[in-house]
Write an enzyme that holds these catalytic residues in place. Structure first.
Site, PDB file in Angstrom:
ATOM      1  N   HIS A 132     -15.462  55.692  21.608  1.00  0.00           N
ATOM      2  CA  HIS A 132     -14.899  55.786  22.958  1.00  0.00           C
ATOM      3  C   HIS A 132     -15.359  57.072  23.649  1.00  0.00           C
ATOM      4  O   HIS A 132     -15.632  57.067  24.855  1.00  0.00           O
ATOM      5  CB  HIS A 132     -13.372  55.717  22.894  1.00  0.00           C
ATOM      6  CG  HIS A 132     -12.719  55.622  24.227  1.00  0.00           C
ATOM      7  ND1 HIS A 132     -12.994  54.612  25.122  1.00  0.00           N
ATOM      8  CD2 HIS A 132     -11.804  56.421  24.837  1.00  0.00           C
ATOM      9  CE1 HIS A 132     -12.271  54.787  26.221  1.00  0.00           C
ATOM     10  NE2 HIS A 132     -11.543  55.881  26.070  1.00  0.00           N
TER      11      HIS A 132
ATOM     12  N   HIS B 231     -33.967  46.656  36.315  1.00  0.00           N
ATOM     13  CA  HIS B 231     -33.961  46.357  34.887  1.00  0.00           C
ATOM     14  C   HIS B 231     -33.502  47.581  34.093  1.00  0.00           C
ATOM     15  O   HIS B 231     -34.010  48.674  34.283  1.00  0.00           O
ATOM     16  CB  HIS B 231     -35.359  45.924  34.455  1.00  0.00           C
ATOM     17  CG  HIS B 231     -35.422  45.430  33.061  1.00  0.00           C
ATOM     18  ND1 HIS B 231     -36.511  45.635  32.265  1.00  0.00           N
ATOM     19  CD2 HIS B 231     -34.530  44.732  32.303  1.00  0.00           C
ATOM     20  CE1 HIS B 231     -36.296  45.086  31.079  1.00  0.00           C
ATOM     21  NE2 HIS B 231     -35.097  44.539  31.079  1.00  0.00           N
TER      22      HIS B 231
ATOM     23  N   TYR C 223      -8.776  50.231  25.707  1.00  0.00           N
ATOM     24  CA  TYR C 223     -10.209  50.036  25.485  1.00  0.00           C
ATOM     25  C   TYR C 223     -10.774  48.804  26.196  1.00  0.00           C
ATOM     26  O   TYR C 223     -11.735  48.196  25.731  1.00  0.00           O
ATOM     27  CB  TYR C 223     -10.531  50.014  23.988  1.00  0.00           C
ATOM     28  CG  TYR C 223     -10.047  51.260  23.298  1.00  0.00           C
ATOM     29  CD1 TYR C 223     -10.735  52.454  23.427  1.00  0.00           C
ATOM     30  CD2 TYR C 223      -8.868  51.244  22.556  1.00  0.00           C
ATOM     31  CE1 TYR C 223     -10.265  53.616  22.815  1.00  0.00           C
ATOM     32  CE2 TYR C 223      -8.395  52.405  21.947  1.00  0.00           C
ATOM     33  CZ  TYR C 223      -9.099  53.577  22.084  1.00  0.00           C
ATOM     34  OH  TYR C 223      -8.635  54.731  21.490  1.00  0.00           O
ATOM     35  N   ALA C 224     -10.207  48.448  27.323  1.00  0.00           N
ATOM     36  CA  ALA C 224     -10.701  47.314  28.117  1.00  0.00           C
ATOM     37  C   ALA C 224     -11.806  47.825  29.039  1.00  0.00           C
ATOM     38  O   ALA C 224     -11.629  47.966  30.248  1.00  0.00           O
ATOM     39  CB  ALA C 224      -9.561  46.677  28.903  1.00  0.00           C
ATOM     40  N   ASN C 225     -12.943  48.122  28.425  1.00  0.00           N
ATOM     41  CA  ASN C 225     -14.071  48.723  29.135  1.00  0.00           C
ATOM     42  C   ASN C 225     -15.372  48.156  28.595  1.00  0.00           C
ATOM     43  O   ASN C 225     -15.483  47.885  27.393  1.00  0.00           O
ATOM     44  CB  ASN C 225     -14.092  50.245  28.926  1.00  0.00           C
ATOM     45  CG  ASN C 225     -12.770  50.907  29.230  1.00  0.00           C
ATOM     46  OD1 ASN C 225     -12.292  50.844  30.348  1.00  0.00           O
ATOM     47  ND2 ASN C 225     -12.170  51.541  28.228  1.00  0.00           N
TER      48      ASN C 225
ATOM     49  N   ASP D  77     -10.876  49.581  32.574  1.00  0.00           N
ATOM     50  CA  ASP D  77      -9.431  49.470  32.777  1.00  0.00           C
ATOM     51  C   ASP D  77      -8.963  50.555  33.744  1.00  0.00           C
ATOM     52  O   ASP D  77      -9.758  51.376  34.212  1.00  0.00           O
ATOM     53  CB  ASP D  77      -8.693  49.532  31.436  1.00  0.00           C
ATOM     54  CG  ASP D  77      -8.920  50.817  30.644  1.00  0.00           C
ATOM     55  OD1 ASP D  77      -9.146  51.888  31.255  1.00  0.00           O
ATOM     56  OD2 ASP D  77      -8.851  50.757  29.407  1.00  0.00           O
TER      57      ASP D  77
END
Length: 139
Positions: free
Chosen positions: A106, A20, A128-130, A28
């Protein structure tokens, strides 16, 4: 042979060990991954597999309580941002819980990856594909 959705042994093992509030990153191809963090590299070539493909498989197997996204995605990759929000909404319905969505810069996002259990690198080549996924509990 494993019958579940995740066939990659490293990803399956990592998800099964999450407790948990532990975190797991899906990123990316360009996100710097700290040397201290476990790296699971799925990238084959530019765009393969995509960020959303990897995220979809991971979230089919992982109970998600919260998600952390870089604020910059809103301006620099709005289409993926909308797709991501839609995916998280659908995941909430499937899991029967509310997924808290938090935004950060970022730079702060990159620092937080060092605290994650692992970083799963996709072949995605869009900005920014994170996402940092925070593990929930199924009970």
């Amino acid at each position: 042979m494993k019958k579940g959705t995740v066939l990659n042994s490293d990803i399956s093992s990592m998800i099964s060990r999450l407790g948990h509030t532990d975190t797991l990153v899906v990123c990316d191809a360009g996100l710097p991954i700290p040397k201290s963090t476990t790296r699971i590299d799925m990238a084959l070539t530019q765009g393969v597999p995509s960020f959303m493909q990897v995220l979809g498989v991971v979230t089919n197997e992982m109970q998600v309580e919260a998600a952390i996204i870089a604020e910059e995605i809103k301006q620099h990759n709005p289409q993926l941002h909308e797709t991501l929000l839609t995916h998280l909404e659908q995941l909430q319905k499937h899991q029967g819980n509310t997924i808290e969505i938090r935004y950060t810069t970022h730079e702060q996002f990159k620092q937080q990856t060092a605290e994650s259990q692992a970083v799963i690198r996709s072949g995605e080549c869009s900005p920014y594909a994170n996402i940092i996924l925070c593990a929930g509990v199924t009970f």
